[in-house]
Design a protein around this motif. Structure first.
Motif, mmCIF file in Angstrom:
data_model
loop_
_atom_site.group_PDB
_atom_site.id
_atom_site.type_symbol
_atom_site.label_atom_id
_atom_site.label_comp_id
_atom_site.label_asym_id
_atom_site.label_seq_id
_atom_site.Cartn_x
_atom_site.Cartn_y
_atom_site.Cartn_z
ATOM 1 N N LEU B 84 9.280 4.228 -2.945
ATOM 2 C CA LEU B 84 7.354 4.656 -3.275
ATOM 3 C C LEU B 84 7.377 4.683 -4.347
ATOM 4 O O LEU B 84 8.215 6.404 -5.076
ATOM 5 C CB LEU B 84 7.385 6.132 -2.199
ATOM 6 C CG LEU B 84 7.207 5.770 -0.521
ATOM 7 C CD1 LEU B 84 7.410 7.028 0.084
ATOM 8 C CD2 LEU B 84 6.045 4.907 -0.368
ATOM 9 N N ARG B 89 2.256 4.736 -0.538
ATOM 10 C CA ARG B 89 1.885 4.790 0.488
ATOM 11 C C ARG B 89 2.061 3.911 1.039
ATOM 12 O O ARG B 89 2.451 2.562 1.049
ATOM 13 C CB ARG B 89 0.605 5.056 1.130
ATOM 14 C CG ARG B 89 0.065 5.398 2.691
ATOM 15 C CD ARG B 89 -1.292 5.336 2.103
ATOM 16 N NE ARG B 89 -2.008 6.394 1.679
ATOM 17 C CZ ARG B 89 -2.069 7.239 2.031
ATOM 18 N NH1 ARG B 89 -2.028 7.921 3.120
ATOM 19 N NH2 ARG B 89 -3.527 8.269 0.906
ATOM 20 N N ARG B 91 3.182 2.300 5.292
ATOM 21 C CA ARG B 91 2.855 2.625 7.130
ATOM 22 C C ARG B 91 3.851 1.458 7.654
ATOM 23 O O ARG B 91 4.181 0.544 6.934
ATOM 24 C CB ARG B 91 1.654 2.023 7.187
ATOM 25 C CG ARG B 91 0.574 2.860 6.990
ATOM 26 C CD ARG B 91 -0.805 2.158 6.982
ATOM 27 N NE ARG B 91 -1.777 3.613 6.714
ATOM 28 C CZ ARG B 91 -2.272 3.571 7.717
ATOM 29 N NH1 ARG B 91 -2.262 4.642 8.094
ATOM 30 N NH2 ARG B 91 -3.754 3.948 5.536
ATOM 31 N N VAL B 158 3.609 7.241 8.690
ATOM 32 C CA VAL B 158 3.245 6.910 7.164
ATOM 33 C C VAL B 158 3.640 8.084 6.245
ATOM 34 O O VAL B 158 3.385 8.843 6.063
ATOM 35 C CB VAL B 158 1.516 7.395 7.124
ATOM 36 C CG1 VAL B 158 0.734 7.030 5.799
ATOM 37 C CG2 VAL B 158 0.819 6.803 9.024
ATOM 38 N N CYS B 160 4.110 9.034 2.122
ATOM 39 C CA CYS B 160 3.231 8.789 1.007
ATOM 40 C C CYS B 160 3.645 9.767 0.085
ATOM 41 O O CYS B 160 4.592 10.444 0.051
ATOM 42 C CB CYS B 160 1.753 8.956 1.404
ATOM 43 S SG CYS B 160 1.616 11.319 2.033
ATOM 44 N N ASN B 161 3.703 9.324 -1.252
ATOM 45 C CA ASN B 161 4.746 10.177 -2.402
ATOM 46 C C ASN B 161 3.459 10.399 -3.462
ATOM 47 O O ASN B 161 3.232 10.094 -3.808
ATOM 48 C CB ASN B 161 4.992 8.834 -2.526
ATOM 49 C CG ASN B 161 6.177 9.668 -4.562
ATOM 50 O OD1 ASN B 161 6.524 10.978 -3.733
ATOM 51 N ND2 ASN B 161 6.178 8.852 -5.609
ATOM 52 N N ARG B 194 2.780 12.175 9.559
ATOM 53 C CA ARG B 194 2.412 11.454 8.005
ATOM 54 C C ARG B 194 3.555 12.803 7.888
ATOM 55 O O ARG B 194 3.402 13.751 7.257
ATOM 56 C CB ARG B 194 0.770 12.522 7.396
ATOM 57 C CG ARG B 194 0.490 11.995 6.099
ATOM 58 C CD ARG B 194 -0.900 12.355 6.523
ATOM 59 N NE ARG B 194 -1.451 12.292 5.303
ATOM 60 C CZ ARG B 194 -1.703 11.526 4.576
ATOM 61 N NH1 ARG B 194 -2.757 10.001 4.502
ATOM 62 N NH2 ARG B 194 -2.257 11.933 2.866
ATOM 63 N N ARG B 196 5.095 13.740 3.777
ATOM 64 C CA ARG B 196 5.331 13.647 1.856
ATOM 65 C C ARG B 196 6.251 13.937 1.618
ATOM 66 O O ARG B 196 6.484 14.878 2.034
ATOM 67 C CB ARG B 196 3.796 14.403 1.905
ATOM 68 C CG ARG B 196 2.163 14.226 2.530
ATOM 69 C CD ARG B 196 1.387 15.292 2.179
ATOM 70 N NE ARG B 196 1.759 16.841 2.340
ATOM 71 C CZ ARG B 196 2.131 17.803 1.897
ATOM 72 N NH1 ARG B 196 2.829 17.937 1.168
ATOM 73 N NH2 ARG B 196 2.756 19.111 3.051
#
Lengths: 435, 215
Positions: B84, B89, B91, B158, B160-161, B194, B196
């Motif tokens: 990432l 992001r 999914r 999901v 995300c970075n 989700r 992170r």
């Protein structure tokens, strides 16, 4: 839409076959009936009927094609993964790894050899330095006696001194002129005799320079000067705290006489005190060197790179790795509060109670030890395979086997909260595998 | 009995008559409950190994086979390497094996787990920092995975970075609860996760219903 058709393979196949059979029968019937009477436009009606008849077939075929493509993609992925695994296995089993291990072993041997050589050189230098210090101490005593002799001019120099301590400090401590600061080598007398040197220097040489000075003789003046400086500094520091040193070393007779030589006497006393301190320092050095001699010498703490080009940092790293390899991993880690993992406390669905042990214990108290008598080396592999296949056994820490003459002791960890009956069942499976 | 085309979270096991047996095929396994003299026997097989259990049951109560979430945190090792970029992001869907469990229900008391049959894909391990956890492999599906008979839960994730460095996570930490398992399209799904990237690991945000989940 394609998913249901992909999932169920048998009913669509039957439908397709049925559709095909019906279509063939229809075509054959049309050909027979229409052999005598050719309709003017048979293609339009037939095409629409055929399209209608083939509509479900097309959907099924599309679904089958999509499924086939996906299966093909999966197959390719699996094949590639299998190839990678086999390649990794082959690499691990043979080939470059062994050569690399051999090269590493040779490198390790070379480093150990160079380490021993460095150690040997270090010992030699240490011995030379110790000898030089001893000679320096002797010469310092002689020098101080001679200084005392300058206060009493009529007194001859001490004839019991060693030959190395006989010459005055200038002749003995400084290299011969024209030698560029390098002292004459051991056992090789200089080209000019002692008398010529005395004449050239013009100093108060009482005895000629000795012929058997060592190679490191030139270090003596340096060490002597440094020692004197250190001694004076130490004395300046310690004199307020140690007045007894000066009092003990003060000569009785001439010091109490109020004469013109009182300043010289004070100087002599100071030099005596400095000599005493220097003697203490030399004694400490001797004691330290003597105490370091009997045990095996410590590994040299060298500069970054040794003279032979071997990076000694690598040696230290290798040593650390060796120590790490020597350390035996503990079978069961101590249970501390820091090692307790976070656990999901409750579940919203009615949480069923464990049959035996109740809630999950977050600490690691899941070690199982069992002793299996009569297990051979071949059966150990079978035991390890059994433990690896059992999902109730933890993969990490790995099971440990200790072989004795009569049995094999197996230690492994199981899932937390595993009932005691299942633990004993695992143990029994291991015993059954051996018997 | 043919294998069930749909995964059911709870299957009631009928009590066989004396001398009879009941056969179930949850997922790729096979269960045979027999009523014998003096009790019941349960035979379980996954095609490679089989185990036999002896059960002492009473008339009041019922026996169910439930697919339950793994009790320990799960580290999902993705078969695809995930990278990432900062701000990136991703999914997808992960699949986590569920644990078939034989549960005894009796009126007026809490249900009790009699037997847990952990699948092979769930490898338990101990880590000095994290404690006990499961480790399982999974592909990061870009679409909803095809329905299969394997007892797995589909977890929409999901990733995300938000950090300023490239994230290449070694695993995706997840923790499932039994209450969030639900049946959908013949499979078992859970609420989306989700996650992170916070430097060296993933931190999990609260799911949409606001219930915090321990990663």
């Amino acid at each position: 839409m394609l998913l249901p058709s992909c999932g169920e393979s048998t009913p669509p196949d039957t439908d397709v076959a049925t559709e095909l059979r019906a279509l063939r029968a229809l075509l054959a019937q049309q050909q027979k009936s229409g052999a005598g009477v050719q309709s003017p436009a048979p293609g339009v009606a037939d095409r629409s009927q055929i399209t209608t008849a083939l509509q479900p077939l097309r959907e099924v075929i599309d679904g089958l094609a999509a499924s086939q493509r996906e299966l093909q993609t999966r197959q390719v992925t699996l094949t590639q993964e299998m190839q990678r695994w086999s390649q990794l296995l082959v690499e691990t089993a043979t080939g470059a790894r062994q050569e690399e291990a051999k090269a590493m072993t040779q490198r390790l041997q070379q480093l150990e050899k160079s380490l021993q050589e460095q150690d040997k050189r270090h010992r030699e230098v240490e011995a030379l330095m110790q000898g030089a210090l001893e000679r320096t101490a002797d010469r310092l005593e002689d020098f101080l006696r001679r200084l005392e002799g300058t206060v009493q001019p009529g007194q001859p120099p001490d004839q019991k001194d060693t030959p190395a301590s006989k010459p005055p400090i200038k002749n003995g401590g400084e290299p011969a002129p024209g030698s560029n600061g390098v002292p004459p080598a051991t056992g090789t007398p200089p080209a000019t005799g002692g008398g010529e040197e005395d004449n050239a220097s013009g100093s108060v040489g009482v005895v000629g320079p000795p012929r058997h000075w060592s190679v490191f003789w030139w270090t003596l003046p340096v060490v002597l000067a440094a020692s004197l400086c250190v001694a004076f500094l130490l004395r300046l520091r310690r004199l307020p705290n140690r007045p007894s040193v000066a009092a003990a070393t003060r000569p009785t007779g001439p010091a109490n006489v109020a004469s013109p030589l009182s300043r010289d006497l004070d100087t002599v006393q100071e030099i005596w005190a400095a000599a005493a301190l220097l003697g203490e320092a030399v004694d400490r050095l001797k004691q330290n060197s003597a105490s370091q001699q009997p045990p095996p010498p410590p590994p040299p703490q060298p500069a970054i790179t040794a003279a032979d080009g071997v990076d000694l940092a690598e040696i230290s790293v290798l040593g650390e790795e060796r120590e790490k390899r020597v350390v035996v991993p503990a079978l069961v880690a101590p249970e501390t509060a820091a090692t307790k993992p976070a656990q999901d406390p409750t579940a919203a669905r009615p949480a069923p109670a464990r049959a035996t042990l109740g809630p999950v214990n977050p600490t690691r108290n899941t070690a199982v030890r069992c002793r299996i008598p009569g297990a051979s080396t071949q059966s150990q592999a079978e035991l390890l395979r059994l433990l690896a296949d059992d999902p109730r056994v933890l993969r990490r820490p790995e099971p440990i086997m200790t072989t004795t003459t009569t049995a094999v002791e197996v230690a492994f960890d199981v899932l937390p909260g595993l009932p005691a009956s299942e633990r004993s069942q695992i143990e029994q499976r291991l015993r059954d595998a051996v018997s | 009995m043919e294998p069930s085309p749909e995964l059911l979270l709870i299957v009631v096991i009928p009590r066989p008559e004396r001398g009879g047996s009941v056969r179930l095929q949850p997922g790729g396994c096979e269960l045979v409950l027999e009523s014998v003299r003096g009790g019941h026997t349960l035979l379980w097989s996954d095609g490679r190994t089989s185990r036999r259990f002896a059960l002492g049951l009473v008339d009041e109560g019922r026996l169910t086979l439930e697919l339950r979430a793994p009790r320990l945190p799960v580290r999902v090792i993705t078969r695809d390497v995930i990278s990432l970029v900062p701000g990136g992001r991703l999914r997808g869907y992960l699949q986590i094996p569920l644990v078939p469990s034989l549960v005894w229900h009796r009126d007026g008391s809490r249900p009790s787990i009699l037997i847990e049959l952990p699948p092979r894909e769930l490898a338990a391990e101990w880590d000095d920092r994290e404690g006990h956890s499961f480790r399982c492999p999974s592909s990061l599906h870009s679409r909803f995975p095809m329905r299969s008979n394997d007892p797995c839960a589909v977890v929409p994730v999901v990733l995300c970075n938000p950090s300023g460095t490239v994230a290449s996570p070694p695993h995706v930490p997840l923790q499932l609860r039994d209450a969030e398992l639900s049946e959908l399209r013949g499979t078992v799904v859970v609420k989306p996760r989700r996650l992170r990237w916070v430097g060296e690991r993933f931190a999990m945000d609260a799911p949409r219903d606001g219930v915090p989940v321990q990663p």
